[in-house]
Design a protein around this motif. Structure first.
Motif, PDB file in Angstrom:
ATOM      1  N   ALA A 156      -5.112  23.267 -11.028  1.00  0.00           N
ATOM      2  CA  ALA A 156      -5.633  24.264 -11.972  1.00  0.00           C
ATOM      3  C   ALA A 156      -6.783  23.641 -12.750  1.00  0.00           C
ATOM      4  N   VAL A 157      -7.529  24.459 -13.461  1.00  0.00           N
ATOM      5  CA  VAL A 157      -8.725  23.958 -14.152  1.00  0.00           C
ATOM      6  C   VAL A 157      -8.367  22.898 -15.180  1.00  0.00           C
ATOM      7  N   HIS A 158      -7.231  23.080 -15.856  1.00  0.00           N
ATOM      8  CA  HIS A 158      -6.897  22.132 -16.928  1.00  0.00           C
ATOM      9  C   HIS A 158      -6.566  20.749 -16.383  1.00  0.00           C
ATOM     10  N   HIS A 159      -6.192  20.652 -15.076  1.00  0.00           N
ATOM     11  CA  HIS A 159      -5.906  19.333 -14.516  1.00  0.00           C
ATOM     12  C   HIS A 159      -7.144  18.454 -14.524  1.00  0.00           C
ATOM     13  N   PHE A 160      -8.320  19.073 -14.399  1.00  0.00           N
ATOM     14  CA  PHE A 160      -9.551  18.289 -14.337  1.00  0.00           C
ATOM     15  C   PHE A 160      -9.909  17.653 -15.674  1.00  0.00           C
ATOM     16  N   THR A 161      -9.273  18.087 -16.749  1.00  0.00           N
ATOM     17  CA  THR A 161      -9.523  17.474 -18.067  1.00  0.00           C
ATOM     18  C   THR A 161      -8.464  16.440 -18.415  1.00  0.00           C
ATOM     19  N   ASN A 162      -7.516  16.205 -17.475  1.00  0.00           N
ATOM     20  CA  ASN A 162      -6.461  15.212 -17.707  1.00  0.00           C
ATOM     21  C   ASN A 162      -7.025  13.837 -17.351  1.00  0.00           C
ATOM     22  N   SER A 163      -7.324  13.055 -18.374  1.00  0.00           N
ATOM     23  CA  SER A 163      -7.985  11.771 -18.139  1.00  0.00           C
ATOM     24  C   SER A 163      -7.108  10.834 -17.329  1.00  0.00           C
ATOM     25  N   THR A 164      -5.783  10.873 -17.535  1.00  0.00           N
ATOM     26  CA  THR A 164      -4.870  10.004 -16.768  1.00  0.00           C
ATOM     27  C   THR A 164      -4.900  10.377 -15.294  1.00  0.00           C
ATOM     28  N   LEU A 165      -4.885  11.675 -15.032  1.00  0.00           N
ATOM     29  CA  LEU A 165      -4.905  12.142 -13.654  1.00  0.00           C
ATOM     30  C   LEU A 165      -6.235  11.805 -12.988  1.00  0.00           C
ATOM     31  N   LEU A 166      -7.325  11.973 -13.716  1.00  0.00           N
ATOM     32  CA  LEU A 166      -8.636  11.648 -13.147  1.00  0.00           C
ATOM     33  C   LEU A 166      -8.767  10.165 -12.856  1.00  0.00           C
ATOM     34  N   GLU A 167      -8.200   9.342 -13.719  1.00  0.00           N
ATOM     35  CA  GLU A 167      -8.270   7.894 -13.492  1.00  0.00           C
ATOM     36  C   GLU A 167      -7.481   7.512 -12.246  1.00  0.00           C
ATOM     37  N   LEU A 168      -6.337   8.180 -12.038  1.00  0.00           N
ATOM     38  CA  LEU A 168      -5.526   7.892 -10.865  1.00  0.00           C
ATOM     39  C   LEU A 168      -6.234   8.322  -9.582  1.00  0.00           C
ATOM     40  N   CYS A 169      -6.914   9.446  -9.652  1.00  0.00           N
ATOM     41  CA  CYS A 169      -7.461  10.047  -8.443  1.00  0.00           C
ATOM     42  C   CYS A 169      -8.966   9.898  -8.313  1.00  0.00           C
ATOM     43  N   GLU A 170      -9.594   9.087  -9.145  1.00  0.00           N
ATOM     44  CA  GLU A 170     -11.047   9.075  -9.148  1.00  0.00           C
ATOM     45  C   GLU A 170     -11.636   8.624  -7.809  1.00  0.00           C
ATOM     46  N   GLN A 171     -10.860   7.877  -6.994  1.00  0.00           N
ATOM     47  CA  GLN A 171     -11.387   7.427  -5.713  1.00  0.00           C
ATOM     48  C   GLN A 171     -10.959   8.325  -4.563  1.00  0.00           C
ATOM     49  N   PHE A 202       0.826  -1.220   0.000  1.00  0.00           N
ATOM     50  CA  PHE A 202       0.000   0.000   0.000  1.00  0.00           C
ATOM     51  C   PHE A 202       0.855   1.263   0.000  1.00  0.00           C
ATOM     52  N   SER A 203       2.137   1.117  -0.371  1.00  0.00           N
ATOM     53  CA  SER A 203       3.043   2.264  -0.294  1.00  0.00           C
ATOM     54  C   SER A 203       2.712   3.335  -1.328  1.00  0.00           C
ATOM     55  N   HIS A 204       2.056   2.915  -2.391  1.00  0.00           N
ATOM     56  CA  HIS A 204       1.767   3.899  -3.436  1.00  0.00           C
ATOM     57  C   HIS A 204       0.702   4.906  -3.008  1.00  0.00           C
ATOM     58  N   VAL A 205       0.041   4.657  -1.897  1.00  0.00           N
ATOM     59  CA  VAL A 205      -1.013   5.560  -1.449  1.00  0.00           C
ATOM     60  C   VAL A 205      -0.450   6.946  -1.180  1.00  0.00           C
ATOM     61  N   ASP A 206       0.780   7.016  -0.649  1.00  0.00           N
ATOM     62  CA  ASP A 206       1.379   8.315  -0.361  1.00  0.00           C
ATOM     63  C   ASP A 206       1.508   9.150  -1.628  1.00  0.00           C
ATOM     64  N   THR A 207       2.005   8.515  -2.690  1.00  0.00           N
ATOM     65  CA  THR A 207       2.190   9.245  -3.951  1.00  0.00           C
ATOM     66  C   THR A 207       0.857   9.721  -4.495  1.00  0.00           C
ATOM     67  N   VAL A 208      -0.112   8.835  -4.415  1.00  0.00           N
ATOM     68  CA  VAL A 208      -1.446   9.199  -4.897  1.00  0.00           C
ATOM     69  C   VAL A 208      -1.996  10.363  -4.086  1.00  0.00           C
ATOM     70  N   GLU A 209      -1.722  10.305  -2.754  1.00  0.00           N
ATOM     71  CA  GLU A 209      -2.235  11.354  -1.886  1.00  0.00           C
ATOM     72  C   GLU A 209      -1.687  12.716  -2.271  1.00  0.00           C
ATOM     73  N   GLU A 210      -0.399  12.778  -2.507  1.00  0.00           N
ATOM     74  CA  GLU A 210       0.217  14.048  -2.852  1.00  0.00           C
ATOM     75  C   GLU A 210      -0.231  14.519  -4.231  1.00  0.00           C
ATOM     76  N   THR A 211      -0.313  13.568  -5.166  1.00  0.00           N
ATOM     77  CA  THR A 211      -0.720  13.936  -6.531  1.00  0.00           C
ATOM     78  C   THR A 211      -2.164  14.377  -6.590  1.00  0.00           C
ATOM     79  N   CYS A 212      -2.995  13.773  -5.746  1.00  0.00           N
ATOM     80  CA  CYS A 212      -4.436  13.982  -5.825  1.00  0.00           C
ATOM     81  C   CYS A 212      -4.938  15.074  -4.890  1.00  0.00           C
TER      82      CYS A 212
END
Length: 1657
Positions: free
Chosen positions: A420-435, A404-414
């Motif tokens: 910024a507004v354009h981050h919300f249109t980044n499909s890769t970022l949304l998939e990573l942070c959707e939860q 579960f170590s990757h949770v930290d990275t996800v936490e900081e990224t998410c």
């Protein structure tokens, strides 16, 4: 979009299905109580509150026992009453806009739209609007509650005591905050969670594991399994373990809650000395929360400092001693500010109450879980945990946590709040942070962000689906209930799901001391709304148990919605689902509502609201529907709607519509005339909304360019049109523009000072206006230089450049046509069509370019750029005839459809019948010569089944109809509306003889099939002879089935007959007239006068004046007489078409609005204007200038006035024509080519055109000048035309002028103008002068030219003398035989010369085929009598053509009719109605004695088809014809004839005997047609009609009196005719008699006065 109505949650419905099982119901309630963040503990607490559960269950059971369908019915009724009461009260507080008398409406907002909808029975989707839900209602802030003591203490303490102590670093605070967010997140069991997918479950599982594993670290520290915690003081660890260690020696973090004994710790000086160094945080805690202990122990204890100094000396740690200045904390107690650690607000609160749970302790004083795990295991590689002691607890733990170590990275990224507004249109970022917790709510509940993202990512709608319901489902029952209550509670209602008891006590107390906010009335309405919400919730408990529940809740929902309208702030923003719901509900209402006024009110008052919703939702389907609704509104309502809206709202709407136009898929080609007019009105309103249109606004308006009026285009600033973006918009929409619009844009463009002179235009500017270049005025286009045109050759070749401009390009670029090469021809495109036909003929023989060239030429002919009957066809026909037609497809042949009529019968008959049908069924094709049409129709009917549909599509071949073709015709059900339209087209466009043939064939079909005529052929009744109609219909039948007959467009005589029949059967009242529809047009003058004093008389006049087809002259005369008698009648009630025909004196009394309506009517019905007397035409034109122009002040008629006048210009009087601005007229000469030039104005127009500042003297004209004028050349005098140099009047130029005149004469306006306004003799003289240089020798020594077929096509047959025609080659004659047949103006000598030359080709005569006879046309009249008797002229289709020829002599007519009867073995008595109708003029070949033997009945039927013919019969023959019509078998005695019979027989009325005519009464005189009056011999007219009878004439009849007839009239008769012409206006009559012989003034005045008095009496 969700539908109206509510449905329960799935779990609720499932539970309700087991209502008889108490255990299942109680289980459901337990489940509802435990559905919160408490998890199992919530369920446990619910189990402890069994009494509450049982009480709720009992309440439910009691309700269900008492509720039935009757209860629901009563509830609906009471809710309805409440709603009505609410409606009145809310309406008084929320003002709904209403249209005023002028239709204007102040723009309403969304609340007012909702209220308007409820008032008009619109059912809103309350669930989508957020007003209703499946559970308990949300709280309403309408109560005002006094603060509690704790609230007061907190309010005094919190803002006045800001923390000023030095606290942990920002990094520590952020970690503690994040730890709090994670630790306080409610954890739900999977049973109570909504099903949101496997990924969410996995995420929750990760969080739970991380939480539990971080607790393991703390437990390990307490058990000394690990040596302390990195970054955490030992004292903090010790304190945690000591306070929260359970009896079993393990930490129970979920339930541990003990009193924290920091009192003793903060009083221990030894602790300060030993632990403060690494637990400085706790020193701060003591100084703030245990200040008394801290002061006594530290600040007031001098021994403490001595001990501290000794310790520092021993340890030599002077630096720490200096930095850690505990003295600062003591100073702070005296009020001096220093930095201090900052604890979270909840930490401060819990320390203040000395209650601290393990969870709160971790949040306040320990790092977050991530930091703890990282400190223990580090951020090493996956194998780094092996550096820890093998087998140790730490090694095993770190190995387990690695997954579960990757949770930290996800936490900081998410950290989405920092995105910024354009981050919300980044499909890769949304998939990573959707939860990520809160991300979904952050996106979906933020309306601004959601609406923006939805446009970029439509799939976001699924991501946000049912979020609100999901959030609501997480609440337990008590939390929902308290969220519903109106009191503003300060506690977190989620705690009710954990331990409700103490909070309930506080809540009940607070509710008891709260008061309603606002005024008494508003407060009552808000409380009532709250009660309705509670009632809705209670009704919802029994969801699904009764069918009436849905309707009851729906009514409750509307009432709740109504009460919520008082809160304006809650309607400021809407969720996307709510916007869609409002638009959907409005759309359903507009689609179903039948009341047009109600729909107009909605659109007029609330369109801006709908625009905003559409823009917010980007709903193109709603916009498309709304646009369609606008197009159904009256034009005034559309204009009012736009003008009432705010400018900013209109701008936003236009911008959104511009961006969405492609999605709207507006198909103007399929729009109805009403919709197109609505679009034009809307466009004009948008333009008028903004006084000055900017380039940006014009671009937003650009989709409406095809609907812009000329006046609006001309109103744009000239500087606007030269803007680059504007020119681009015009170019993009040029394909949908009309030529008048393009011309208007060009005119406005030329008015800009920026444009400059044409020769100075740079290439880039010319390219930018390329789509407008073909519409540049000829005077300007002819200024373009070769330097400017050379780069544009190919572009212009691909445009729609006309002949005048195209020939200028060719003259400019190829001054010597021998410079042309094959390569030039390929590049010229459409310009090649304007080359001299002789030059083209040489290139058509060049195999390298012939194929592409003839195809281009054929396309030009099909598009009408050049004439298919001109000289060019003589070179083009051989090139096309050599083609292999059998290998060509339909599309290829259709490409030169315009040339097909010139290819001859042999070529056309070589084509397959099916292919011919496909080609000839296309719209807009030219008519074929009768001979060709006859041949092709015969072949098609023989080869393929010929149906009515197919025949209607074969419109170009209708001149070839024959009984043989119609005999094979397959007749459909006549009742079909489509076939009725087909019938009407056939019967209106055919000549009378062919119409009779078709009518006869239809009659035979009806009798053969035994069809009920009155039900099967209503659409054909209007074409029935009066005699047949008398037999078919009676008054009783008409009145009983009046709905079947009222909308038929009856002829004048038919309407008179039917009205008389109905009135005879039953007295018709003024109110019944409207039910009669078009039949009412047949009312008599006596009937109209009966109702002249009735209150509904004006309404009756209005109805009659509005009947389509116009009012018959006699009835119009009667109405005018009544209007004179009743001057108080408002003339504006009359239709504009009728008002246009009023006497001049009445026109002067019309309002400006009424006169403008007349001008609009004239523009669309110009042929009716041309039928008016010239003095009326001039009066209307002059009044139009006065009304619309401003020349009186400026001394000239400018371009704007010319545009408004349009075709009225030539009807101005001489003085006004002299004031026309020459420069403005030069720009409009091209439009003038289509104008009717009345003979009275030719001299003035000629003088205007030959002014020096226009075209100058004709003797100095160039080719371009004549091309520019076109058919306007015929406005010149013969002398002026003769002065034009012959080098200018070359074959090509003359042909263009003649083609232009011929095409104009073939138009509707040209046809009427030719017969009503032109001098035919003068026209023929001018035409002969125009062609003099071609048909005559140029000098005395030159030979007289012998015409070729090309020369005949380039001029006209009658231009050549009989000698010239006789010298033509046989080959040229054969090629042009059908061209000769089209010229009816040839003299007898010319026709005779042609027949003598053609006789060899058409011998023997007895073997002539029908198509050969048709090909000869008028040349047949020069055949000998014996030849005519020998020829087979029995085909009625051929006779229908021969019967229209006017050049027969009596002997030849007799030869034709005797030959036909002999071959058909008929006697005179056996001639049928169709025989008589097709014979036409040939009837005059019968002797009077033979005419006596004609069947009266058949003649009475045939007279409908003979009524327009000018029969060349003798007076005796005409008398015998009308004698047969007065037989009982026909119309009976003349004295019993009604006006409808006189109208039916038309010109045959000339044959009535003198005594009969002298005895006619006024009503009978009114039925005589103007054509019959014009044909009456002058002597007969003067003898049979008295002055009194002539005073009965209508204006149309009076103006039909010829000059020859006028000359035979005596003084009294002349003045009677004069007064009839000028409709009783004595002054006008006196002015009109200027050209008449002089008469005694006293006698004249006395007679005029007597006649006027007699009319008034």
């Amino acid at each position: 979009m969700r539908q109206d109505g509510l449905s329960g949650n799935a779990s609720l419905e499932d539970a309700m299905t087991a209502d008889d099982d108490p255990d299942s119901m109680q289980s459901f309630l337990l489940q509802a109580l435990s559905r919160s963040g408490g998890g199992e503990r919530g369920g446990y607490l619910a189990q402890k509150n069994v009494a509450l559960v049982q009480s709720l269950d009992g309440l439910r059971r009691g309700l269900l026992h008492r509720v039935g369908s009757s209860v629901y019915g009563n509830l609906r009724k009471k809710v309805s009453l409440v709603t009505m009461a609410l409606l009145d009260d809310v309406s008084s507080l929320v003002d709904v806009p209403q249209p005023n008398a002028r239709g204007r409406c102040s723009v309403g907002d969304l609340r007012q739209l909702i209220l308007w909808g409820i008032r008009h029975n619109v059912t809103w989707n309350t669930q989508a609007l957020g007003v209703n839900s499946h559970g308990l209602p949300s709280s309403l802030p309408f109560l005002s509650c006094p603060p509690s003591e704790a609230d007061e203490l907190r309010s005094r303490r919190t803002p006045d005591q800001p923390s000023t102590k030095k606290g942990p670093s920002s990094r520590t605070i952020s970690k503690q905050k994040h730890l709090h967010d994670l630790s306080t997140t409610p954890h739900h069991s999977q049973i109570n969670q909504p099903q949101t997918g496997r990924t969410r479950e996995s995420y929750n599982l990760q969080r739970e594991i991380e939480y539990s594993t971080s607790i393991e670290i703390l437990e390990a520290a307490c058990n000394e399994s690990i040596p302390g915690l990195t970054g955490v003081s030992n004292f903090t660890v010790f304190l945690y373990c000591k306070l929260f260690e359970g009896e079993s020696g393990s930490v129970n973090p979920a339930e541990a809650q003990m009193v924290l004994d920091l009192h003793a710790t903060c009083s221990d000086a030894a602790w300060y000395l030993s632990a403060a160094e690494e637990d400085y945080l706790w020193v701060h805690v003591c100084s703030e929360f245990f200040a008394h202990e801290f002061n006594n122990t530290v600040c007031a204890n001098s021994s403490f400092w001595l001990q501290r100094a000794q310790q520092a000396a021993v340890t030599k740690d002077y630096q720490f001693f200096n930095l850690t200045s505990i003295d600062d904390l003591c100073v702070q107690l005296t009020g001096e500010a220093i930095e201090s650690p900052v604890l979270a607000e909840n930490c401060v609160a819990q320390l203040g109450s000395r209650l601290l749970s393990a969870q709160a302790f971790r949040h306040c004083f320990l790092p977050n879980n991530t930091v703890l795990i990282s400190a223990l295991c580090g951020r090493r590689s996956p194998d780094s945990h092996q550096t820890l002691p093998e087998g140790s607890w730490a090694a095993e733990y770190c190995s387990k946590i690695h997954n579960f170590s990757h949770v930290d990275t996800v936490e900081e990224t998410c950290q989405y709040r920092a995105w910024a507004v354009h981050h919300f249109t980044n499909s890769t970022l949304l998939e990573l942070c959707e939860q990520t917790h809160g991300l979904r709510e952050y996106i979906c509940l933020n309306a601004t962000l959601y609406n923006w993202l939805l446009g970029e990512m439509p799939q976001l709608a699924d991501f946000c689906a049912d979020l609100q319901a999901e959030l609501e489902s997480r609440k337990c029952l008590l939390q929902r209930f308290f969220d519903m209550l109106p009191a503003p509670y300060k506690f977190d209602t989620s705690q009710l799901c954990v331990d409700p008891a103490p909070l309930l006590v506080e809540a009940l107390h607070k509710l008891s001391v709260c008061e309603v906010e606002g005024g008494e009335r508003e407060g009552f309405l808000v409380v009532l709304g709250y009660v309705l919400r509670v009632l809705d919730f209670m009704v919802g408990l029994s969801s699904g148990l009764d069918e009436g529940e849905r309707e009851a809740r729906q009514g409750l929902g509307q009432a709740i919605l109504l009460s919520s309208l008082l809160d304006n702030t809650s309607w400021a923003t809407l969720q996307p689902e709510a916007s869609m719901s409002v638009l959907h509900t409005v759309g359903v209402f507009l689609r179903r509502e039948q009341n047009a006024t109600l729909k107009e009110d909605l659109l007029s008052c609330f369109s801006p609201v709908l625009w905003d919703l559409i823009q917010r939702d980007d709903n193109s389907s709603a916009l498309r529907f709304l646009l369609q609704e606008y197009l159904q509104m009256p034009r005034d309502s559309i204009r009012t709607l736009v003008m009432s809206a705010e400018k900013d709202a209109v701008k936003r709407f236009l911008s959104h519509m511009h961006q969405s136009w492609d999605q709207l898929q507006v198909e103007t080609g399929q729009a109805s005339q009403k919709e197109l007019q609505a679009m034009e009105t809307m466009t004009a309103a948008f333009i008028h909304k903004f006084p000055r249109v900017t380039p940006e606004l014009f671009v937003d308006l650009s989709q409406f360019i095809p609907f812009m009026s000329v006046s609006d285009i001309m109103s744009f600033p000239a500087s606007l049109i030269v803007n680059d973006s504007v020119l681009t918009a015009i170019r993009d929409h040029s394909s949908g523009m009309k030529s008048m619009q393009k011309k208007a844009f060009v005119k406005r463009l030329l008015q800009s000072s920026v444009v400059g002179d044409v020769p100075t235009w740079p290439p880039y500017f010319i390219s930018s206006i390329l789509t407008l270049l073909p519409y540049l005025p000829v005077s300007h286009f002819q200024q373009l230089t070769s330097h400017q045109l050379t780069p544009l050759v190919e572009l212009l070749g691909n445009s729609s450049l006309d002949g005048v401009r195209g020939r200028h390009v060719l003259r400019t670029l190829f001054s010597k046509q021998n410079n042309l090469t094959s390569d030039n021809i390929r590049r010229l495109g459409v310009l090649a069509c304007y080359l001299d036909p002789v030059v083209l003929g040489s290139f058509l023989q060049d195999s390298a370019v012939s194929s592409a060239l003839w195809q281009q030429l054929a396309q030009c002919m099909s598009k009408g750029f050049i004439s298919s009957r001109g000289r060019l066809s003589s070179w083009l026909i051989p090139a096309v005839e050599s083609l292999n037609v059998s290998s060509m497809a339909s599309a290829e042949l259709s490409a030169f459809s315009g040339l097909l009529p010139q290819l001859g019968g042999s070529f056309l008959l070589s084509l397959p019948s099916q292919l011919l049908v496909e080609i000839l069924s296309q719209p807009g094709l030219p008519r074929y010569y009768p001979a060709q049409a006859f041949q092709m129709l015969s072949m098609i009917s023989n080869d393929t089944p010929l149906t009515m549909d197919k025949l209607c599509r074969l419109k170009p071949l209708l001149s070839g109809l024959s009984p043989a073709v119609l005999k094979e015709l397959q007749w459909p059900e006549i009742s079909d509306a489509a076939h009725c339209q087909c019938w009407k087209m056939l019967l209106t466009e055919l000549k009378p003889g062919h119409r009779a043939i078709l009518y006869n064939a239809m009659q035979e079909a009806l009798h053969r099939d035994a069809q009920n005529f009155t039900q099967q052929a209503n659409c054909l009744l209007t074409f029935f002879p009066l005699r047949k109609l008398t037999e078919t219909l009676n008054g009783e039948t008409m009145l009983r089935d009046v709905s079947l007959y009222r909308d038929i467009r009856w002829s004048q005589q038919q309407a008179q007959l039917l009205f008389k029949k109905i009135h005879k059967f039953k007295n018709i009242t003024s109110k019944m007239v409207r039910d009669l529809g078009h039949i009412a047009g047949g009312m008599s003058c006596d009937f109209l006068r009966l109702w002249s004093n009735d209150t509904d008389f004006v309404t009756l006049l209005q109805f009659v004046s509005e009947l389509p087809g116009g009012t018959r002259p006699a009835l119009r005369k009667c109405i005018v007489d009544e209007l004179r008698k009743q001057s108080e009648i408002d003339l504006s009630a009359l239709s504009s078409g009728f008002a246009a025909t009023l006497p001049v004196t009445m026109i002067e009394d019309l309002s400006n609005a009424s006169f403008r309506a007349i001008l609009d009517h004239i523009q669309t019905h110009f042929a009716d204007f041309l039928r008016m007397p010239h003095y009326k035409q001039t009066n209307l034109a002059e009044k139009a200038v006065t009304e619309l122009g401003s020349y009186q002040a400026e001394g000239e008629i400018d371009g704007t006035t010319l545009d408004v006048l349009g075709a009225l210009l030539p009807f101005l009087d001489r003085d006004s024509l002299a004031l026309v601005d020459r420069g403005a007229l030069a720009l409009r000469l091209e439009e003038m080519r289509s104008f009717c030039l009345p003979k009275e104005a030719l001299r003035d127009i000629s003088a205007l055109l030959t002014q020096k500042d226009l075209l100058g003297e004709p003797s100095k004209w160039q080719v371009g000048d004549v091309e520019h004028l076109g058919r306007l050349v015929f406005s010149l005098s013969t002398k002026q035309i003769n002065s034009i140099p012959l080098t200018v009047l070359n074959k090509d130029t003359v042909e263009q002028v003649l083609v232009g005149q011929s095409r104009w004469e073939d138009s509707v306006v040209g046809g009427v103008c030719e017969t009503q306004c032109m001098d035919q003799h003068r026209q023929r003289r001018l035409t002969q002068s125009l062609v003099r240089g071609i048909v005559k020798a140029r000098s005395r020594r030159a030979k007289v030219p012998v015409p070729s077929c090309a020369d005949i096509r380039g001029t006209f047959p009658s231009a050549w003398t009989s000698t010239q025609l006789s010298r033509m080659s046989q080959e040229d004659l054969k090629q042009c035989v059908e061209v000769f047949a089209q010229d009816a103006s040839m003299s007898s000598e010319q026709r005779r010369a042609l027949w003598l030359k053609l006789r060899k080709s058409f011998s023997p005569v007895r073997e002539l085929r029908a198509d050969q006879v048709l090909a000869l046309g008028p040349v047949v009249t020069e055949m000998g009598e014996r030849e005519l008797q020998e020829a087979n002229l029995t085909d009625l289709g051929v006779l229908a053509h021969l019967g229209t020829l006017t050049d027969w002599n009596p002997k030849k007519m007799r030869a034709v009719i005797l030959g036909m009867m002999r071959k058909r073995k008929l006697k005179v008595e056996q001639l049928s109605a169709v025989d008589l109708a097709t014979l036409g003029h040939l009837l005059c070949g019968l002797y009077p004695s033979e005419i006596k033997r004609l069947s009266p009945y058949n003649l009475s039927v045939a007279v409908l088809f003979l009524r327009e013919a000018s029969l060349p019969c003798t007076e005796q023959q005409m008398e015998e014809l009308t004698s047969r019509l007065s037989r009982p078998e026909a119309f009976g005695t003349v004295s019993a004839w009604g006006p409808e019979v006189f109208t039916e027989i038309g010109t045959l009325a000339v044959g009535l005997e003198d005594m009969v005519l002298s005895a006619l009464v006024q009503e009978q005189v009114a039925g005589i047609t103007p054509e019959a009056i014009a044909l009456m011999s002058p002597k007969k007219m003067a003898v049979v009609f008295s002055a009194v009878q002539m005073s009965w004439l209508s204006a149309e009849q009076a103006w039909a009196v010829t000059e020859e007839q006028w000359a035979q009239l005596d003084t009294e008769q002349r003045h009677a005719v004069g007064l009839a012409r000028y409709e009783g206006d004595v002054l006008l009559e006196l002015r009109g008699r200027n050209s008449a012989p002089a008469a005694d003034s006293f006698t004249t005045s006395s007679l005029a006065l007597c006649l006027l008095l007699w009319q008034l009496i």
